[in-house]
Every structure is written in structure tokens, then in C-alpha cells.
Design a protein around this motif. Structure first.
Motif, short mmCIF file in Angstrom:
data_model
loop_
_atom_site.label_atom_id
_atom_site.label_comp_id
_atom_site.label_asym_id
_atom_site.label_seq_id
_atom_site.Cartn_x
_atom_site.Cartn_y
_atom_site.Cartn_z
N LEU A 84 0.83 -1.20 0.00
CA LEU A 84 0.00 0.00 0.00
C LEU A 84 0.87 1.25 0.00
N TRP A 85 1.98 1.20 0.71
CA TRP A 85 2.92 2.33 0.73
C TRP A 85 3.46 2.60 -0.67
N GLU A 86 3.75 1.54 -1.42
CA GLU A 86 4.25 1.71 -2.79
C GLU A 86 3.18 2.33 -3.68
N THR A 87 1.91 1.96 -3.44
CA THR A 87 0.82 2.59 -4.18
C THR A 87 0.76 4.08 -3.87
N LEU A 88 0.94 4.41 -2.60
CA LEU A 88 0.94 5.81 -2.19
C LEU A 88 2.05 6.59 -2.85
N GLN A 89 3.22 5.97 -2.96
CA GLN A 89 4.38 6.67 -3.49
C GLN A 89 4.43 6.70 -5.01
N HIS A 90 3.78 5.75 -5.67
CA HIS A 90 3.90 5.60 -7.11
C HIS A 90 5.39 5.48 -7.47
N GLU A 91 5.90 6.35 -8.31
CA GLU A 91 7.29 6.24 -8.75
C GLU A 91 8.18 7.25 -8.03
N GLU A 92 7.69 7.86 -6.95
CA GLU A 92 8.47 8.90 -6.29
C GLU A 92 8.82 8.47 -4.88
N ALA A 93 9.30 7.23 -4.74
CA ALA A 93 9.57 6.67 -3.42
C ALA A 93 10.55 7.50 -2.62
N ASP A 94 11.57 8.05 -3.27
CA ASP A 94 12.59 8.80 -2.55
C ASP A 94 12.17 10.22 -2.23
N CYS A 95 11.01 10.63 -2.71
CA CYS A 95 10.59 12.02 -2.52
C CYS A 95 9.89 12.24 -1.18
N ILE A 96 9.28 11.24 -0.60
CA ILE A 96 8.63 11.39 0.69
C ILE A 96 9.72 11.48 1.76
N THR A 97 9.74 12.58 2.49
CA THR A 97 10.81 12.81 3.44
C THR A 97 10.62 12.00 4.71
N VAL A 98 11.71 11.72 5.40
CA VAL A 98 11.66 10.97 6.65
C VAL A 98 10.98 11.80 7.73
N GLU A 99 11.30 13.08 7.80
CA GLU A 99 10.71 13.97 8.79
C GLU A 99 9.51 14.68 8.18
N GLN A 100 8.39 14.68 8.91
CA GLN A 100 7.14 15.20 8.39
C GLN A 100 6.57 16.29 9.31
N ASP A 101 5.68 17.11 8.76
CA ASP A 101 4.95 18.12 9.53
C ASP A 101 3.47 17.92 9.27
N ILE A 102 2.67 17.96 10.33
CA ILE A 102 1.23 17.77 10.18
C ILE A 102 0.48 18.77 11.07
N ASN A 103 -0.81 18.90 10.83
CA ASN A 103 -1.69 19.69 11.69
C ASN A 103 -2.26 18.75 12.75
N PRO A 104 -1.85 18.89 14.01
CA PRO A 104 -2.27 17.92 15.04
C PRO A 104 -3.77 17.82 15.20
N ARG A 105 -4.48 18.96 15.18
CA ARG A 105 -5.94 18.93 15.36
C ARG A 105 -6.61 18.23 14.19
N GLU A 106 -6.13 18.49 12.99
CA GLU A 106 -6.71 17.85 11.81
C GLU A 106 -6.48 16.34 11.85
N LEU A 107 -5.27 15.92 12.20
CA LEU A 107 -4.99 14.49 12.25
C LEU A 107 -5.80 13.81 13.35
N ASN A 108 -5.96 14.47 14.47
CA ASN A 108 -6.80 13.92 15.55
C ASN A 108 -8.22 13.68 15.06
#
Length: 271
Positions: A84-108
Motif C-alpha cells: 500500500l505504501w508503494e501505491t501511495l508513493q507511485h514512482e516517487e519513493a525517494d521524494c517522501i521525506t523521513v521527517e514530516q509536519d502535520i496539523n495535530p488537530r486535523e490528524l486527531n
């Protein structure tokens, strides 16, 4: 404290204060850990770190890690099967960064929406599990941060238009994300909250095509990009786009474009 729901392809966890796990690895899973209140400690491959509130970190398969959530803090963990992760990445596997930023309230809020249908049933409702997986996949697609990717000519897919129906919009988003995989009408109709018959009629009214025809055209459009900009073989392109056989791909390509894949590639290369 740990709250957890599990589907075939995704595991969702909320880790509350005073939670600590032992160092471990996941063989076929990718783990995304987000700090939604306070911060969380993380040890990756023996190196200590800290995830501040509103940040996240990605751990790939076989990467040893350990998460600790202290008093007053909360973290949300999303584990996904590598397929499923590969589906998410398509052909840009190296483009998703290890460190991420999110909106805590939205994710909750999203987390509550994802788990509610599964907590309200006995957990054996396949359509509800699929809806949860789709919701997680779409959220991550929209929100995961990407780094610099190698320059490439992007595949020219039809623009994704909004229909005014949030459920049909979700179906179209999912199709554009997963068109190279096997997609059942049952899943799409459940996402649209319609019967199979009414879903097919509604989909054709919106797009001008049946779901099968729409997916087929996305695949052929992508194959045209592959033929023009890559050196992949016809059989490799066919398999990568989810066709059952090269001959099936060949017939579909000729029917939609009016020429054979080899002819299309040759004309584009010469042009």
C-alpha cells in the motif's frame, strides 16, 4: 495506554502518556509516527531523537525503532503494508521525506473518523475496513511532505474535476490514486454510498464513461507516457499498469489510440 484498530493493510494506533515499547522492526510494514500532543521520544537504529508536537517521522521496513510517549503527550501511529505504501508513493519513493509536519488537530479529527466505523461494528465489515484504508491513503497523499525529486516528465493524466458530490469525489480520488491496481465495483459503490447499479449510472453521468472504461483510459494514458519517455518493454509496461496480459494491454491500446504500442513509441521517438 494504547488504542488500536487493524485492517488487512493498515494499523492505526493512538499512544497516550506512559507508553513505551521495546526496540523492534517491521518486516513488511512502513510506520509513520506523529506527535499530536506534547512530544514523543524516538530511538532509530540506536540513535535517540525527539518528535515535537505537529511533527512526524517515517520508519521503513527492517529499520529498528522505539517510541516512548510520556505524561501529558499523545502520538498517532499509522502502519501500512509495503504494498500500500508503494501505491501511495507511485514512482516517487525517494521524494517522501523521513521527517514530516502535520496539523495535530486535523490528524486527531481524521483519526476519529477512521476508527469510528470499525469500533461500531464487530470488525468483520469489509466495506468499512476498505473505507478506512481509503481515508488514510487519501489523507497521507494530500499531506505527506516530499523533498526534491529527480526531474522527469510527469505522466499526463486527465485533470481530476470536482463533481459536487463528496462521495463521488472520493471515488475519483481513489481511482486516480490506485488505477494501476485491481479495483472492484463493490468497493467503489460502497465508497459512493450507492448500490452497484446506481453507482455505475451515476459514475457514467459524471464522467461519460463506465468505471471500467475510465480506469482503462487512465492506464492507456499512462502507458503513452511510458512509451514516450522510458525504455521499458511493452510487457513491463503492461504488467506495471495492472493488465492481466500483454495481449489485453495491446488490444486496449489499439482500440483507444488507433495504433499499436510499438507504432506509437516509434512515432513519438521520431517526432
Amino acid at each position: 495506554m494504547k488504542m488500536q484498530v487493524v485492517t488487512e493493510n493498515i494499523e492505526l494506533c493512538r499512544l497516550e502518556e506512559h507508553y513505551e515499547e521495546i526496540p523492534h522492526v517491521h518486516e513488511n510494514w512502513v510506520q509513520l509516527t506523529f506527535a499530536v500532543r506534547g512530544g514523543s521520544s524516538v530511538i532509530t537504529q540506536g540513535t535517540s531523537g525527539f518528535i515535537p508536537e505537529g511533527a512526524g517521522i517515517v520508519h521503513k521496513p527492517m529499520q529498528e525503532h522505539q517510541i516512548r510517549v510520556d505524561e501529558g503527550s499523545c502520538a498517532i501511529v499509522i502502519k501500512m503494508r509495503t504494498s500500500l505504501w508503494e501505491t501511495l508513493q507511485h514512482e516517487e519513493a525517494d521524494c517522501i521525506t523521513v521527517e514530516q509536519d502535520i496539523n495535530p488537530r486535523e490528524l486527531n479529527a481524521e483519526f476519529q473518523r477512521w476508527i469510528a466505523p470499525l469500533l461500531l461494528t464487530d470488525g468483520d465489515d469489509r466495506s468499512r475496513r476498505s473505507l478506512t484504508e481509503t481515508g488514510v491513503l487519501l489523507y497521507l497523499t494530500r499531506n505527506l511532505k516530499r523533498g526534491d525529486c529527480p526531474d522527469k516528465n510527469p505522466p499526463c493524466l486527465p485533470e481530476l474535476h470536482r463533481t459536487g458530490d463528496p462521495y463521488m469525489d472520493r471515488v475519483l480520488e481513489y481511482i486516480h490514486l490506485s488505477y494501476t491496481s485491481s479495483i472492484s465495483i463493490e468497493l467503489l459503490s460502497s465508497m459512493a454510498l450507492r448500490s452497484r447499479y446506481h453507482f455505475i449510472r451515476s459514475f457514467k453521468a459524471v464522467t461519460g464513461f463506465s468505471p471500467y472504461q475510465y480506469i482503462l483510459r487512465l492506464r492507456i494514458q499512462r502507458s503513452k507516457y511510458e512509451l514516450e519517455y522510458t525504455e521499458a518493454t511493452i510487457s513491463a509496461i503492461s504488467a506495471g499498469l495492472g493488465f492481466a496480459s500483454t495481449s489485453q494491454f495491446y488490444r486496449a491500446f489499439v482500440k483507444i489510440t488507433g495504433m499499436a504500442p510499438e507504432q506509437y513509441r516509434l512515432e513519438r521517438k521520431m517526432g
